[in-house]
Design an enzyme around this catalytic site. Sequence first.
Site, PDB file in Angstrom:
ATOM      1  N   LYS A  31      30.341  41.031 -40.941  1.00 54.25           N
ATOM      2  CA  LYS A  31      31.217  42.020 -41.405  1.00 54.25           C
ATOM      3  C   LYS A  31      32.367  42.037 -40.346  1.00 54.25           C
ATOM      4  CE  LYS A  31      33.169  45.457 -43.477  1.00 54.25           C
ATOM      5  NZ  LYS A  31      34.025  44.923 -44.350  1.00 54.25           N
ATOM      6  N   SER A  73      27.301  50.898 -44.024  1.00 49.17           N
ATOM      7  CA  SER A  73      28.531  51.255 -42.905  1.00 49.17           C
ATOM      8  C   SER A  73      28.587  49.918 -42.094  1.00 49.17           C
ATOM      9  CB  SER A  73      28.011  52.328 -42.011  1.00 49.17           C
ATOM     10  OG  SER A  73      27.958  53.600 -42.818  1.00 49.17           O
ATOM     11  N   THR A  74      29.808  49.773 -41.758  1.00 55.90           N
ATOM     12  CA  THR A  74      30.172  48.670 -40.538  1.00 55.90           C
ATOM     13  C   THR A  74      29.844  49.111 -39.232  1.00 55.90           C
ATOM     14  OG1 THR A  74      32.178  48.091 -42.141  1.00 55.90           O
ATOM     15  CG2 THR A  74      31.987  47.373 -39.913  1.00 55.90           C
ATOM     16  N   GLY A 125      30.743  54.725 -50.302  1.00 56.14           N
ATOM     17  CA  GLY A 125      29.450  55.148 -50.849  1.00 56.14           C
ATOM     18  C   GLY A 125      29.746  55.837 -52.343  1.00 56.14           C
ATOM     19  N   GLY A 171      31.914  58.881 -49.346  1.00 53.65           N
ATOM     20  CA  GLY A 171      33.070  58.417 -49.164  1.00 53.65           C
ATOM     21  C   GLY A 171      33.732  57.324 -49.882  1.00 53.65           C
ATOM     22  N   GLU A 204      29.560  46.069 -46.708  1.00 51.95           N
ATOM     23  CA  GLU A 204      30.600  46.237 -47.851  1.00 51.95           C
ATOM     24  C   GLU A 204      31.615  45.345 -47.489  1.00 51.95           C
ATOM     25  OE1 GLU A 204      29.753  47.067 -50.967  1.00 51.95           O
ATOM     26  OE2 GLU A 204      31.589  46.101 -51.074  1.00 51.95           O
ATOM     27  N   GLY A 254      26.348  59.675 -47.640  1.00 53.48           N
ATOM     28  CA  GLY A 254      28.047  59.335 -47.411  1.00 53.48           C
ATOM     29  C   GLY A 254      28.640  59.154 -48.775  1.00 53.48           C
ATOM     30  N   CYS A 290      39.483  50.314 -41.281  1.00 48.85           N
ATOM     31  CA  CYS A 290      38.824  49.427 -40.732  1.00 48.85           C
ATOM     32  C   CYS A 290      39.130  48.165 -39.891  1.00 48.85           C
ATOM     33  CB  CYS A 290      37.911  48.962 -41.843  1.00 48.85           C
ATOM     34  SG  CYS A 290      36.909  50.253 -42.681  1.00 48.85           S
ATOM     35  N   PHE A 291      40.347  47.692 -40.047  1.00 45.66           N
ATOM     36  CA  PHE A 291      40.622  46.520 -39.358  1.00 45.66           C
ATOM     37  C   PHE A 291      40.765  47.051 -38.129  1.00 45.66           C
ATOM     38  CE2 PHE A 291      43.069  43.743 -42.851  1.00 45.66           C
ATOM     39  CZ  PHE A 291      41.928  43.409 -43.218  1.00 45.66           C
ATOM     40  N   ASP A 310      26.133  64.201 -49.146  1.00 43.51           N
ATOM     41  CA  ASP A 310      27.323  64.016 -48.211  1.00 43.51           C
ATOM     42  C   ASP A 310      26.982  65.427 -47.595  1.00 43.51           C
ATOM     43  OD1 ASP A 310      30.059  62.481 -47.797  1.00 43.51           O
ATOM     44  OD2 ASP A 310      29.822  64.365 -46.748  1.00 43.51           O
TER      45      ASP A 310
HETATM   46  P1  NAD Z   1      34.478  58.035 -45.157  1.00 43.75           P
HETATM   47  O1  NAD Z   1      34.914  58.665 -43.999  1.00 43.75           O
HETATM   48  O2  NAD Z   1      35.380  57.969 -46.472  1.00 43.75           O
HETATM   49  O3  NAD Z   1      32.956  58.482 -45.825  1.00 43.75           O
HETATM   50  C1  NAD Z   1      31.813  58.826 -45.034  1.00 43.75           C
HETATM   51  C2  NAD Z   1      31.163  60.069 -45.576  1.00 43.75           C
HETATM   52  O4  NAD Z   1      30.046  60.267 -45.010  1.00 43.75           O
HETATM   53  C3  NAD Z   1      32.116  61.346 -45.488  1.00 43.75           C
HETATM   54  O5  NAD Z   1      32.255  61.829 -46.375  1.00 43.75           O
HETATM   55  C4  NAD Z   1      31.150  62.264 -44.176  1.00 43.75           C
HETATM   56  O6  NAD Z   1      31.302  63.531 -44.566  1.00 43.75           O
HETATM   57  C5  NAD Z   1      29.655  61.671 -44.706  1.00 43.75           C
HETATM   58  N1  NAD Z   1      28.833  61.881 -43.499  1.00 43.75           N
HETATM   59  C6  NAD Z   1      29.151  61.610 -42.237  1.00 43.75           C
HETATM   60  N2  NAD Z   1      27.878  61.826 -41.368  1.00 43.75           N
HETATM   61  C7  NAD Z   1      27.027  62.106 -42.515  1.00 43.75           C
HETATM   62  C8  NAD Z   1      25.613  62.596 -42.157  1.00 43.75           C
HETATM   63  N3  NAD Z   1      24.927  62.747 -41.219  1.00 43.75           N
HETATM   64  N4  NAD Z   1      25.078  63.140 -43.488  1.00 43.75           N
HETATM   65  C9  NAD Z   1      25.829  62.819 -44.616  1.00 43.75           C
HETATM   66  N5  NAD Z   1      27.056  62.673 -44.876  1.00 43.75           N
HETATM   67  C10 NAD Z   1      27.587  62.202 -43.622  1.00 43.75           C
HETATM   68  O7  NAD Z   1      34.274  56.416 -44.829  1.00 43.75           O
HETATM   69  P2  NAD Z   1      34.111  55.192 -45.534  1.00 43.75           P
HETATM   70  O8  NAD Z   1      35.503  54.641 -45.979  1.00 43.75           O
HETATM   71  O9  NAD Z   1      33.414  55.313 -46.837  1.00 43.75           O
HETATM   72  O10 NAD Z   1      33.542  54.196 -44.608  1.00 43.75           O
HETATM   73  C11 NAD Z   1      32.240  54.246 -44.572  1.00 43.75           C
HETATM   74  C12 NAD Z   1      31.778  53.027 -43.739  1.00 43.75           C
HETATM   75  O11 NAD Z   1      31.909  51.712 -44.581  1.00 43.75           O
HETATM   76  C13 NAD Z   1      32.371  52.892 -42.593  1.00 43.75           C
HETATM   77  O12 NAD Z   1      31.511  52.246 -41.652  1.00 43.75           O
HETATM   78  C14 NAD Z   1      33.411  51.786 -42.779  1.00 43.75           C
HETATM   79  O13 NAD Z   1      33.788  50.977 -41.731  1.00 43.75           O
HETATM   80  C15 NAD Z   1      32.584  50.858 -43.742  1.00 43.75           C
HETATM   81  N6  NAD Z   1      33.703  50.353 -44.714  1.00 43.75           N
HETATM   82  C16 NAD Z   1      34.687  50.957 -45.458  1.00 43.75           C
HETATM   83  C17 NAD Z   1      35.317  50.167 -46.420  1.00 43.75           C
HETATM   84  C18 NAD Z   1      36.771  51.181 -46.888  1.00 43.75           C
HETATM   85  O14 NAD Z   1      37.353  50.341 -47.587  1.00 43.75           O
HETATM   86  N7  NAD Z   1      37.044  52.190 -46.510  1.00 43.75           N
HETATM   87  C19 NAD Z   1      35.270  49.052 -46.744  1.00 43.75           C
HETATM   88  C20 NAD Z   1      33.954  48.405 -46.097  1.00 43.75           C
HETATM   89  C21 NAD Z   1      33.156  48.882 -45.302  1.00 43.75           C
HETATM   90  C1  UGA Z   2      39.874  45.742 -45.828  1.00 40.83           C
HETATM   91  C2  UGA Z   2      39.113  44.121 -46.127  1.00 40.83           C
HETATM   92  O1  UGA Z   2      39.983  43.567 -46.981  1.00 40.83           O
HETATM   93  C3  UGA Z   2      37.905  44.429 -46.994  1.00 40.83           C
HETATM   94  O2  UGA Z   2      37.283  43.325 -47.457  1.00 40.83           O
HETATM   95  C4  UGA Z   2      36.959  45.243 -46.113  1.00 40.83           C
HETATM   96  O3  UGA Z   2      35.888  45.400 -46.743  1.00 40.83           O
HETATM   97  C5  UGA Z   2      37.804  46.516 -45.783  1.00 40.83           C
HETATM   98  O4  UGA Z   2      39.042  46.200 -45.003  1.00 40.83           O
HETATM   99  C6  UGA Z   2      36.912  47.507 -44.798  1.00 40.83           C
HETATM  100  O5  UGA Z   2      35.934  46.662 -44.181  1.00 40.83           O
HETATM  101  O6  UGA Z   2      37.315  48.752 -44.991  1.00 40.83           O
HETATM  102  P1  UGA Z   2      41.195  47.450 -46.956  1.00 40.83           P
HETATM  103  O7  UGA Z   2      41.518  47.564 -45.499  1.00 40.83           O
HETATM  104  O8  UGA Z   2      41.001  48.435 -47.850  1.00 40.83           O
HETATM  105  O9  UGA Z   2      40.395  46.076 -46.996  1.00 40.83           O
HETATM  106  O10 UGA Z   2      42.720  46.554 -47.567  1.00 40.83           O
HETATM  107  P2  UGA Z   2      43.298  45.149 -47.174  1.00 40.83           P
HETATM  108  O11 UGA Z   2      43.802  44.844 -48.547  1.00 40.83           O
HETATM  109  O12 UGA Z   2      42.463  44.237 -46.467  1.00 40.83           O
HETATM  110  O13 UGA Z   2      44.750  45.465 -46.384  1.00 40.83           O
HETATM  111  C7  UGA Z   2      44.472  45.920 -45.293  1.00 40.83           C
HETATM  112  C8  UGA Z   2      45.975  46.250 -44.813  1.00 40.83           C
HETATM  113  O14 UGA Z   2      46.533  44.891 -44.450  1.00 40.83           O
HETATM  114  C9  UGA Z   2      46.687  46.823 -45.601  1.00 40.83           C
HETATM  115  O15 UGA Z   2      47.690  47.911 -44.731  1.00 40.83           O
HETATM  116  C10 UGA Z   2      47.865  45.912 -46.116  1.00 40.83           C
HETATM  117  O16 UGA Z   2      49.002  46.326 -46.548  1.00 40.83           O
HETATM  118  C11 UGA Z   2      48.030  44.797 -45.074  1.00 40.83           C
HETATM  119  N1  UGA Z   2      48.054  43.458 -45.371  1.00 40.83           N
HETATM  120  C12 UGA Z   2      47.062  42.875 -46.233  1.00 40.83           C
HETATM  121  C13 UGA Z   2      49.256  42.868 -45.369  1.00 40.83           C
HETATM  122  O17 UGA Z   2      50.143  43.258 -44.533  1.00 40.83           O
HETATM  123  N2  UGA Z   2      49.471  41.613 -45.627  1.00 40.83           N
HETATM  124  C14 UGA Z   2      48.473  40.932 -46.463  1.00 40.83           C
HETATM  125  O18 UGA Z   2      48.908  39.850 -46.680  1.00 40.83           O
HETATM  126  C15 UGA Z   2      47.461  41.399 -46.797  1.00 40.83           C
END
Ligand code: NAD
Ligand code: UGA
Length: 486
Positions: free
Chosen positions: A238, A132-133, A15, A12, A183, A10, A294-295, A35
Amino acid sequence: MEIKNICCIGAGYVGGPTMSVIASQCPHLRITVVDSNPERIDAWNGPDLNKLPIYEPGLAEVVAEARGRNLFFSKDIDRAILEADMIFISVNTPTKTYGKGKGMAADLKFVESCARQIAAVATSDKIVVEKSTIPVRTASSIKNILTQADGGQSGGQSGGQAGGQAGGRTGRGINFHVLSNPEFLSEGTAVQDLLKPDRVLIGGDNEEAIQALTAIYAHWVPAERIITTNLWSAELSKLTANAFLAQRVSSINAISELCEATGADVDEVARAVGADSRIGPKFLKASVGFGGSCFQKDILNLVYIARSYQLHAVADYWEQVILLNRHQRRRFADKIVRTLYDTVSGKKIAFLGWAFKKDTNDSRESAAIYVADALLAEEAEITVYDPKVSPERIYADLDALGSRSPEENRRLLKIEKDPYDTMKGAYAIAVLTEWDEFKMYDWPRVYQNMQKPAFVFDGRRLLDAQKMESIGFDYYAIGGGSPQDL
Ligand code: NAD
Ligand code: UGA
């Protein structure tokens, strides 16, 4: 267990940055990020560091330092699995769009396919890390797939004791240990969050495996910030952390509506409330609604899990966080229509921002999408400017809603490269993302070129209310407190 080779499945938003930072802090480790999307890998390998597949401040520098030294982006997933001692699963876990749990549960098909591929390819012992979550207790499913895909035995029972064994030996004699290492990075500040995390959380049931992962983080994270727990606690923590954060935003957004009705100023209320050290000042910024990938997904998942255990009061409690967020987006759009004399049909409305927050090119679940959809339903003509989100992404976001045909979306919504062209001739401006550059615009020039009265609807409380009023704008900020609202 000495770790030399790491594979991350992954490439993304998680990753890519996570592995880049580990590679920069641990030059002795060889890290391969793979990926199933070949274009994504090509983009990570591209010569122009300004064109990495994701935009994060500071990321290009970290990638420049490690890429080709001990950080590699590859399409050869099998080879990376084969060579790795430790494998991170960092694939997407979106809300299910079909079948049981549709619209609520997390779709684990990508996680499962990783586990199956690891089981099929591995010829040596591996530590498999859930990055991943995922729903609480997923580690037991992963372990079952890893160990039983070739007729081996799992070390514990699926659905067994809390914190039960998540390791096992396959029919081919390979040992797998599963760890949970969720994460917590936020987009827009990912690199800083990874370099200086509040905490690193590692859940597991095998001390050696936990130590192996702890030793990697210990290269730059102070020991007291590395928390170890059992597997199910790490998985559930998480979801809980995201639920608490989103709950704060919905709480202050609920108060923002009350502020508008009463003449209070939501920033002043947030400052007074947040000064209480038990509450704290962060995450109390009223907005047009939280977005991001994610939220909503994680809270829906939490609600689904609670309902699956028949915990309906718990589920209803957390569901309110989502319902209030939808209400906030909706009422912002309604306010625009109402203020523009109950019709926006044929009127140009300029959107400043499409990303779900500043400093990212990510627009997943951005409030802008839903506000646009509501205004397009009223036949508004929207023009969008965002410094980082691509036009293809903006149209894909709208098309995914299925509210109208793609042709209709392209007819009614235009995307501009220049902010002044975006706002020229508009009846109203809506600020959807808090990009810093919006504060610097030549606002008297913008005012000159707009229809009058010139309305500004600030969904981020970003602009200076008094300055905007003095230029002549009819300025409305979510959460009240501006002259317009008193
Ligand atoms: P993303 O969609 O940006 O990336 C995921 C990647 O995985 C994609 O590029 C996809 O092509 C690849 N993929 C899917 N299945 C696959 C497979 N079988 N083999 C190889 N590659 C594969 O997602 P993301 O935002 O990086 O989130 C990943 C996880 O992390 C989620 O569970 C999300 O909830 C969690 N998370 C995200 C954030 C964030 O800020 N985006 C923060 C904390 C946790
Ligand atoms: C959020 C969490 O903050 C991370 O800890 C977590 O890892 C991540 O989700 C995830 O699991 O994907 P993220 O979504 O990247 O991170 O960004 P945030 O800063 O949390 O903002 C989320 C949303 O809330 C945004 O639309 C932001 O504008 C909004 N927000 C945030 C508000 O409207 N008010 C605030 O005071 C804070």
